[in-house]
Write a protein that holds these residues in place. Sequence first.
Motif, PDB file in Angstrom:
ATOM      1  N   GLU A  79      -5.330   2.085  -5.320  1.00 39.09           N
ATOM      2  CA  GLU A  79      -4.603   1.082  -6.447  1.00 39.09           C
ATOM      3  C   GLU A  79      -3.911   0.035  -5.649  1.00 39.09           C
ATOM      4  N   ARG A  80      -3.267   0.646  -4.422  1.00 42.81           N
ATOM      5  CA  ARG A  80      -2.320  -0.187  -3.702  1.00 42.81           C
ATOM      6  C   ARG A  80      -2.913  -0.998  -2.710  1.00 42.81           C
ATOM      7  N   ASN A  81      -2.418  -2.142  -2.367  1.00 48.24           N
ATOM      8  CA  ASN A  81      -2.789  -2.756  -1.038  1.00 48.24           C
ATOM      9  C   ASN A  81      -2.143  -2.097   0.094  1.00 48.24           C
ATOM     10  N   PRO A  82      -2.867  -2.352   1.577  1.00 49.92           N
ATOM     11  CA  PRO A  82      -2.132  -1.858   2.772  1.00 49.92           C
ATOM     12  C   PRO A  82      -0.776  -2.128   2.815  1.00 49.92           C
ATOM     13  N   GLU A  83      -0.128  -3.256   2.710  1.00 49.87           N
ATOM     14  CA  GLU A  83       1.063  -3.737   2.716  1.00 49.87           C
ATOM     15  C   GLU A  83       2.126  -2.728   1.760  1.00 49.87           C
ATOM     16  N   ARG A  85       1.236   0.008   0.723  1.00 51.12           N
ATOM     17  CA  ARG A  85       1.269   1.378   1.066  1.00 51.12           C
ATOM     18  C   ARG A  85       1.806   1.783   2.316  1.00 51.12           C
ATOM     19  N   GLY A 140      -5.705  -2.802   6.449  1.00 49.74           N
ATOM     20  CA  GLY A 140      -4.979  -4.269   6.312  1.00 49.74           C
ATOM     21  C   GLY A 140      -5.569  -5.354   7.337  1.00 49.74           C
ATOM     22  N   GLY A 143      -8.976  -5.942   6.159  1.00 48.48           N
ATOM     23  CA  GLY A 143      -8.776  -6.817   4.800  1.00 48.48           C
ATOM     24  C   GLY A 143      -8.322  -8.305   5.069  1.00 48.48           C
ATOM     25  N   THR A 145      -4.994  -9.036   5.916  1.00 54.73           N
ATOM     26  CA  THR A 145      -3.596  -9.038   5.820  1.00 54.73           C
ATOM     27  C   THR A 145      -2.896  -9.026   6.768  1.00 54.73           C
ATOM     28  N   ARG A 195       1.949  -8.528   9.680  1.00 53.91           N
ATOM     29  CA  ARG A 195       1.029  -9.659   9.012  1.00 53.91           C
ATOM     30  C   ARG A 195       0.968 -10.827   9.923  1.00 53.91           C
TER      31      ARG A 195
END
Lengths: 197, 197
Positions: A79-83, A85, A140, A143, A145, A195
């Motif tokens: 449910e959460r994006n890598p950042e 997480r 990440g 994806g 990011t 990032r």
Amino acid sequence: MAATSPTLTAERILEATEEVLRRHGPAKATVVDVARALGVSHGSVYRHFRTKTALREAVTKRWLDRTTQVLADVVADGERNPEARVREWFAVLFAAKRRKAGLDPELFATYTVLAGEAGEVVGGHVAELTGQLTEIVRAGVEGGTFTVDDPEIAARALFQATARFHDPGYAKEWEQPGVEGEFEAVVDLLVRGLRAH
Amino acid sequence: MAATSPTLTAERILEATEEVLRRHGPAKATVVDVARALGVSHGSVYRHFRTKTALREAVTKRWLDRTTQVLADVVADGERNPEARVREWFAVLFAAKRRKAGLDPELFATYTVLAGEAGEVVGGHVAELTGQLTEIVRAGVEGGTFTVDDPEIAARALFQATARFHDPGYAKEWEQPGVEGEFEAVVDLLVRGLRAH
């Protein structure tokens, strides 16, 4: 404390060992104490753990594995994006360490001594944790990011750079005022570094 | 070792104190030992340092100040841009710590004990070091290469995130193979974090 019926399993021995360590401390706890707490002969304990060292390593691994398990759930949280997480993973790790250190400082100190003796167990634990972080960082990068070259190297750097918030050597700092702000500032800077470009 | 002529200065007392600490270790070194090494009465030592604690704090500060001075030269180096100065500052700090720990491990251990007792001295030292870092980060923000909101908070985060490479508690790690690569990876990630956006 004498056990009545159930089969003597490794898990029951480890539970009793933790209890014995809590009562006697790491210097004094013996296999005989553990056997006595279980109402069995020390030979029965040795059938599961061939030496005192093996028993101490196993109970240390069990203690460390509890944290590993909670963190694995963060890694798997789709449910959460890598950042998010990465941030959550460190927040959960820091919270778990503070809780262990704060609720039962003597047991925490005991396990810190045991961990100092069990180099391989701790090395395996750290490898598992950085492996979890590598997985998040890689997600990440895939994806788009995060932009680091090598997720594994970045994960190890993340883990080492946050030592102040999980290495038991810093446990005293965890109750200082402002420590949450310090934690946030370090994690922020690191996430920016993931990032960046 | 008995001194013959020169005036008894604070600096001479501190030199002798370091020598006494080196020989006797932190637990056994006394003001009487220091006075004896200088060929003076302990009253003469007390005229410069009113208590044994004051003397131990002063010798600890002197030891820490040596590093501060070398790092100040990096901060003032106008030839280098802020990013290069951040990298150089940490490289110099790490090298200084490793050298101290490696060349004279007993004296290093002694000062680690003394630093543990001298909370205020160490606090002042850390404040000086993060002050230096703040200056470099601020220069980077003003020049447009760094984009952090608060140079002071970022500087503290930088210092804390690199603890593995300057906190004496990690001295054993500094001789492990691969430690330079680990250092580079942490500093890289942090510098990316300063730049980012």
